[in-house]
Design an enzyme around this catalytic site. Structure first.
Site, short mmCIF file in Angstrom:
data_model
loop_
_atom_site.label_atom_id
_atom_site.label_comp_id
_atom_site.label_asym_id
_atom_site.label_seq_id
_atom_site.Cartn_x
_atom_site.Cartn_y
_atom_site.Cartn_z
N HIS A 207 1.14 -1.12 0.06
CA HIS A 207 -0.16 -0.27 0.12
C HIS A 207 1.25 0.71 0.09
O HIS A 207 1.30 1.94 1.01
CB HIS A 207 -0.75 -0.10 1.07
N HIS A 209 1.95 5.14 -0.59
CA HIS A 209 1.83 6.71 -0.58
C HIS A 209 2.71 7.39 -1.99
O HIS A 209 3.74 6.84 -1.46
CB HIS A 209 0.79 7.33 0.19
N CYS A 240 -3.18 10.70 5.32
CA CYS A 240 -3.74 10.13 6.58
C CYS A 240 -4.18 11.71 7.20
O CYS A 240 -2.81 11.78 7.32
CB CYS A 240 -2.54 8.80 6.86
P1 HMG Z 1 -11.39 7.01 20.79
O1 HMG Z 1 -12.24 8.53 21.01
O2 HMG Z 1 -10.09 6.84 21.97
O3 HMG Z 1 -12.66 6.38 21.53
O4 HMG Z 1 -11.38 6.93 19.28
P2 HMG Z 1 -13.10 5.57 22.88
O5 HMG Z 1 -13.24 4.41 22.62
O6 HMG Z 1 -12.32 6.19 23.53
O7 HMG Z 1 -14.99 6.48 22.31
C1 HMG Z 1 -14.77 8.19 22.55
C2 HMG Z 1 -16.13 7.90 21.64
O8 HMG Z 1 -16.34 7.47 20.32
C3 HMG Z 1 -17.52 7.03 22.22
O9 HMG Z 1 -18.46 8.16 22.35
C4 HMG Z 1 -18.06 6.00 21.59
O10 HMG Z 1 -18.41 5.46 21.41
C5 HMG Z 1 -17.42 6.22 20.41
P3 HMG Z 1 -19.64 9.08 23.42
O11 HMG Z 1 -19.13 8.11 24.65
O12 HMG Z 1 -18.29 10.26 23.73
O13 HMG Z 1 -20.05 9.00 22.95
N1 HMG Z 1 -16.75 5.43 19.13
C6 HMG Z 1 -17.18 4.75 17.97
N2 HMG Z 1 -18.44 5.92 17.26
C7 HMG Z 1 -18.45 5.07 15.85
N3 HMG Z 1 -17.33 4.20 15.38
C8 HMG Z 1 -16.90 3.87 16.31
C9 HMG Z 1 -16.48 4.27 17.54
N4 HMG Z 1 -15.21 4.04 18.36
C10 HMG Z 1 -15.38 4.66 19.09
N5 HMG Z 1 -15.88 2.50 15.35
C11 HMG Z 1 -10.98 4.82 17.37
C12 HMG Z 1 -10.53 5.21 18.99
C13 HMG Z 1 -9.77 4.06 17.08
C14 HMG Z 1 -12.25 4.48 17.45
C15 HMG Z 1 -11.03 6.18 16.91
O14 HMG Z 1 -9.37 6.70 17.35
C16 HMG Z 1 -10.61 7.10 15.69
O15 HMG Z 1 -11.44 6.68 14.96
N6 HMG Z 1 -9.69 6.19 14.66
C17 HMG Z 1 -9.53 6.16 12.83
C18 HMG Z 1 -8.60 7.09 12.57
C19 HMG Z 1 -8.31 7.01 11.36
O16 HMG Z 1 -9.31 6.78 10.54
N7 HMG Z 1 -7.47 7.03 10.77
C20 HMG Z 1 -7.43 7.13 9.25
C21 HMG Z 1 -7.15 5.68 8.21
S1 HMG Z 1 -5.86 4.85 8.86
C22 HMG Z 1 -5.05 4.95 7.72
O17 HMG Z 1 -5.51 5.65 7.09
C23 HMG Z 1 -3.87 4.17 7.06
C24 HMG Z 1 -4.24 3.31 5.44
O18 HMG Z 1 -4.20 3.97 4.59
C25 HMG Z 1 -2.80 2.49 5.59
C26 HMG Z 1 -1.80 2.97 5.20
O19 HMG Z 1 -1.64 3.98 4.91
O20 HMG Z 1 -0.25 2.89 5.86
C27 HMG Z 1 -4.98 2.13 6.56
MG MG Z 2 -3.21 4.67 3.24
#
Ligand code: HMG
Ligand code: MG
Length: 305
Positions: A207, A209, A240
């Site tokens: 993967h 970039h 990202c």
């Molecule tokens: P957090 O805020 O630390 O989570 O997030 P939490 O568990 O403390 O929960 C906080 C609040 O979020 C709670 O709600 C949860 O219910 C809610 P509240 O009680 O405050 O109302 N919550 C959710 N709601 C809906 N769906 C969920 C969910 N999880 C928690 N799934 C978490 C931790 C991992 C969820 C957060 O950090 C997150 O969503 N991160 C994602 C970041 C992201 O998407 N990054 C980009 C993708 S990775 C990428 O691009 C790399 C890749 O392409 C490969 C590469 O290029 O290297 C794959």
């Molecule tokens: Mg990526």
């Protein structure tokens, strides 16, 4: 050069591509666009991600999009899932394959998913177990496989450690994310030299970039080393939000051009891919910067039919 006859392309633009777009794209526009992608011959589309919508507002409509698209039987529709809450949402929306994700470096892991590497393992373990019980295949992603925007260069054995943990959880395939696009072919060689004695090449995907224009060179190196699955994003969209300066994935249409000219089959039609790229270009209201799209503009073919 020893090359494979066939390569699988996994299209990640609706997820990796859009997650970095500031302007919200309407769900209906995403659905119409993904429907065109489904007709290009692609066998795999990463549709969205079921992460915390507060972190990635652009993909807050993951359920609506997954439920709204017209499914093509030959296509696997996948989505990112960070935890059980995300898995429940993804299963309810009818996802075909679940992708769990983490990083090889502490800095990016913490910034991207708000946990240390050690704290992440049990979370993903539960997701993989539940997804398998629901009859789904699971893909694992490791980010920052060559370098991290916070911690600098990442030694290949760190990637192997995380890979071993993910495979021991039961993932079916591992995608190695060169998140910030700094890597060059000899670093890819070092990474694969570390991994290939332990994992089957057919279970690994790359993967890349393309921040510094080295993605295609890195893909050729990976091909030479036996890798046959590559992630790419239409129009070179992507990045990202938790890796500053990281630009889009290698563009699907540039990858297709290169592979087809090398005599490698993908099953994906370049012309329909370009039409689909022009559709999302009009939706986003800005020019996409892949080489193939630039050629079309230079030829005055802004709207191919
Ligand atoms: P957090 O805020 O630390 O989570 O997030 P939490 O568990 O403390 O929960 C906080 C609040 O979020 C709670 O709600 C949860 O219910 C809610 P509240 O009680 O405050 O109302 N919550 C959710 N709601 C809906 N769906 C969920 C969910 N999880 C928690 N799934 C978490 C931790 C991992 C969820 C957060 O950090 C997150 O969503 N991160 C994602 C970041 C992201 O998407 N990054 C980009 C993708 S990775 C990428 O691009 C790399 C890749 O392409 C490969 C590469 O290029 O290297 C794959
Ligand atoms: Mg990526």
């Amino acid at each position: 050069m020893k090359l494979p006859k066939n390569v699988t392309i996994k299209e990640v633009a609706p997820r990796d591509g859009l997650q970095n777009e500031k302007r919200l794209v309407l769900s209906d526009d995403k659905i119409s666009w993904i429907n065109t992608l489904s007709e290009t011959g692609l066998s795999y589309i990463e549709v969205s991600s079921f992460v915390n919508p507060k972190w990635i507002p652009q993909l807050a409509d993951a359920s609506d999009v997954l439920k709204g698209i017209k499914r093509n039987k030959g296509v696997t529709y996948a989505a990112l899932v960070p935890n059980i809450k995300g898995l429940d949402r993804a299963l309810e929306a009818g996802v075909d394959e679940v992708s769990v994700f983490m990083s090889a470096s502490e800095g990016h892991n913490r910034s991207n998913i708000n946990k240390s590497i050690k704290e992440t393992y049990p979370v993903l373990e539960e997701v993989v177990k539940e997804a398998k019980m629901a009859g789904k295949t699971v893909r694992g992603y490791i980010s920052t496989v060559i370098a991290c925007p916070y911690d600098g260069y990442v030694a290949p054995f760190h990637v192997r450690e995380v890979a071993e943990r993910l495979f021991s959880m039961g993932i079916d395939e591992l995608s190695l994310g060169e998140t910030i696009g700094v890597g060059v072919p000899n670093q890819v060689e070092n990474l694969l030299d570390e991994l290939l004695p332990h994992f089957n090449a057919s279970q690994l995907a790359m993967h890349f970039h393309d921040t510094r224009g080295t993605a295609l060179a890195n893909i050729v190196k990976s091909l030479e080393m036996g890798i046959t699955t590559f992630d790419s994003a239409l129009g070179g969209l992507g990045g990202c939000p938790y890796a500053k300066g990281a630009s889009g994935n290698v563009a699907t249409e540039d990858l297709l051009y290169m592979l087809h000219e090398m005599g490698i089959e993908t099953g994906v039609d370049l012309k329909s891919t370009l039409k689909s790229a022009q559709l999302i270009e009009r939706t986003l209201g800005r020019s996409l910067k892949s080489r193939q799209m630039e050629i079309l503009r230079a030829e005055g073919k802004e709207r191919i039919s």
